[in-house]
Design a protein around this motif. Structure first.
Motif, short mmCIF file in Angstrom:
data_model
loop_
_atom_site.label_atom_id
_atom_site.label_comp_id
_atom_site.label_asym_id
_atom_site.label_seq_id
_atom_site.Cartn_x
_atom_site.Cartn_y
_atom_site.Cartn_z
N LYS A 54 0.82 -1.20 0.00
CA LYS A 54 0.00 0.00 0.00
C LYS A 54 0.86 1.27 0.00
O LYS A 54 1.84 1.37 0.72
CB LYS A 54 -0.91 0.02 1.22
N GLY A 55 0.47 2.20 -0.85
CA GLY A 55 1.16 3.47 -0.93
C GLY A 55 1.19 3.99 -2.35
O GLY A 55 0.70 3.35 -3.28
N VAL A 94 -11.43 8.33 1.30
CA VAL A 94 -12.10 7.03 1.28
C VAL A 94 -11.60 6.22 2.48
O VAL A 94 -10.70 5.39 2.35
CB VAL A 94 -11.82 6.27 -0.04
N PRO A 95 -12.16 6.45 3.66
CA PRO A 95 -11.65 5.79 4.87
C PRO A 95 -12.03 4.31 4.95
O PRO A 95 -13.13 3.91 4.56
CB PRO A 95 -12.29 6.58 6.01
N GLU A 96 -11.10 3.54 5.47
CA GLU A 96 -11.34 2.11 5.68
C GLU A 96 -12.39 1.88 6.76
O GLU A 96 -12.99 0.81 6.83
CB GLU A 96 -10.02 1.45 6.07
N THR A 97 -12.64 2.88 7.61
CA THR A 97 -13.55 2.73 8.75
C THR A 97 -15.03 2.78 8.37
O THR A 97 -15.87 2.58 9.24
CB THR A 97 -13.27 3.82 9.79
N LEU A 98 -15.35 3.05 7.11
CA LEU A 98 -16.76 3.01 6.70
C LEU A 98 -17.29 1.58 6.85
O LEU A 98 -16.52 0.62 6.94
CB LEU A 98 -16.91 3.49 5.26
N ASN A 99 -18.58 1.44 6.83
CA ASN A 99 -19.21 0.12 6.99
C ASN A 99 -19.23 -0.62 5.65
O ASN A 99 -20.28 -0.84 5.05
CB ASN A 99 -20.63 0.29 7.55
N TRP A 100 -18.05 -1.03 5.20
CA TRP A 100 -17.90 -1.71 3.91
C TRP A 100 -18.54 -3.09 3.97
O TRP A 100 -18.36 -3.82 4.94
CB TRP A 100 -16.42 -1.84 3.53
N ARG A 101 -19.26 -3.47 2.94
CA ARG A 101 -19.92 -4.78 2.89
C ARG A 101 -19.08 -5.81 2.13
O ARG A 101 -19.10 -6.98 2.46
CB ARG A 101 -21.29 -4.63 2.25
N ASP A 151 -9.46 -4.26 3.51
CA ASP A 151 -9.05 -3.30 2.48
C ASP A 151 -9.62 -3.63 1.10
O ASP A 151 -9.26 -3.02 0.11
CB ASP A 151 -7.52 -3.20 2.41
N ASP A 152 -10.59 -4.56 1.05
CA ASP A 152 -11.13 -5.03 -0.23
C ASP A 152 -11.94 -3.94 -0.95
O ASP A 152 -11.48 -3.37 -1.94
CB ASP A 152 -11.99 -6.27 0.00
N SER A 153 -13.11 -3.61 -0.45
CA SER A 153 -13.95 -2.63 -1.14
C SER A 153 -13.36 -1.23 -1.10
O SER A 153 -13.51 -0.46 -2.06
CB SER A 153 -15.36 -2.63 -0.55
N VAL A 154 -12.69 -0.88 -0.01
CA VAL A 154 -12.07 0.44 0.05
C VAL A 154 -11.02 0.59 -1.06
O VAL A 154 -10.90 1.65 -1.67
CB VAL A 154 -11.49 0.73 1.46
N SER A 155 -10.31 -0.49 -1.37
CA SER A 155 -9.32 -0.46 -2.47
C SER A 155 -10.00 -0.26 -3.81
O SER A 155 -9.52 0.51 -4.65
CB SER A 155 -8.52 -1.76 -2.49
N HIS A 156 -11.13 -0.93 -4.03
CA HIS A 156 -11.85 -0.78 -5.29
C HIS A 156 -12.35 0.66 -5.45
O HIS A 156 -12.30 1.23 -6.54
CB HIS A 156 -13.04 -1.74 -5.36
N THR A 157 -12.84 1.23 -4.36
CA THR A 157 -13.36 2.59 -4.41
C THR A 157 -12.26 3.60 -4.71
O THR A 157 -12.42 4.49 -5.55
CB THR A 157 -14.07 2.93 -3.08
N ARG A 179 -3.77 -2.03 -1.58
CA ARG A 179 -3.78 -3.23 -0.75
C ARG A 179 -2.59 -3.20 0.20
O ARG A 179 -1.49 -2.82 -0.18
CB ARG A 179 -3.70 -4.49 -1.61
N TYR A 180 -2.82 -3.65 1.44
CA TYR A 180 -1.73 -3.70 2.42
C TYR A 180 -0.70 -4.76 2.06
O TYR A 180 0.50 -4.52 2.16
CB TYR A 180 -2.28 -3.98 3.83
N VAL A 181 -1.16 -5.92 1.61
CA VAL A 181 -0.25 -6.98 1.20
C VAL A 181 0.34 -6.62 -0.16
O VAL A 181 -0.39 -6.20 -1.07
CB VAL A 181 -0.98 -8.34 1.13
#
Length: 138
Positions: A14-15, A72-79, A86-92, A124-126
């Motif tokens: 990530k970065g 686009v914070p990771e803390t949102l209620n991603w489904r 980090d799945d949907s937050v990465s797509h967004t 993605r973190y990985v």
């Protein structure tokens, strides 16, 4: 004649990563054939993006990553978290940044501004490798 090559970028976590030199080394053959044209880069992924930004001060890369985390914070209620938080937050973030850039070619070189560079924005973190399609249109 148009020229095209698909290549894989080195593994990164990530970065925001400056990849101009890596891209140029992959497209040298196409640049040699093209005095005037356009390079179009397309990343074949939904959790990373491509953009242009300042290429000198590495703090810009850190600031950009921080800003994207706030936009686009990771803390949102991603489904959609099938592959982790980090799945949907990465797509967004990839949709916000975009998956392609176009750069003019002049005298067989990328006609970037003095302080412009090509960035891989990895969300993605990985660490992942990423596939890019480079197309040069004369």
């Amino acid at each position: 004649m148009p020229w095209q090559k698909t290549f894989t970028l080195g593994r990164r976590q990530k970065g925001c990563h400056l990849i101009t030199d890596e891209v140029v080394s992959q497209i040298e053959e196409g640049l040699k054939q093209t005095p005037v044209g356009v390079l179009h880069l397309f990343i074949k992924h939904t959790s990373a993006g491509l953009t242009l930004n300042e290429n000198w001060d590495s703090d810009v890369r850190i600031d950009m990553d921080m800003a994207l985390d706030n936009i686009v914070p990771e803390t949102l209620n991603w489904r959609h978290v099938d592959e982790g938080p980090d799945d949907s937050v990465s797509h967004t973030k990839a949709s916000v940044i975009g998956v392609s850039v176009s750069i003019p070619i002049t005298n067989h070189t990328l006609n970037l501004g003095t302080w412009q560079g090509i960035y891989l924005t990895e969300f993605r973190y990985v660490a992942h490798t990423r596939t890019v399609v480079a197309t040069i249109i004369p």
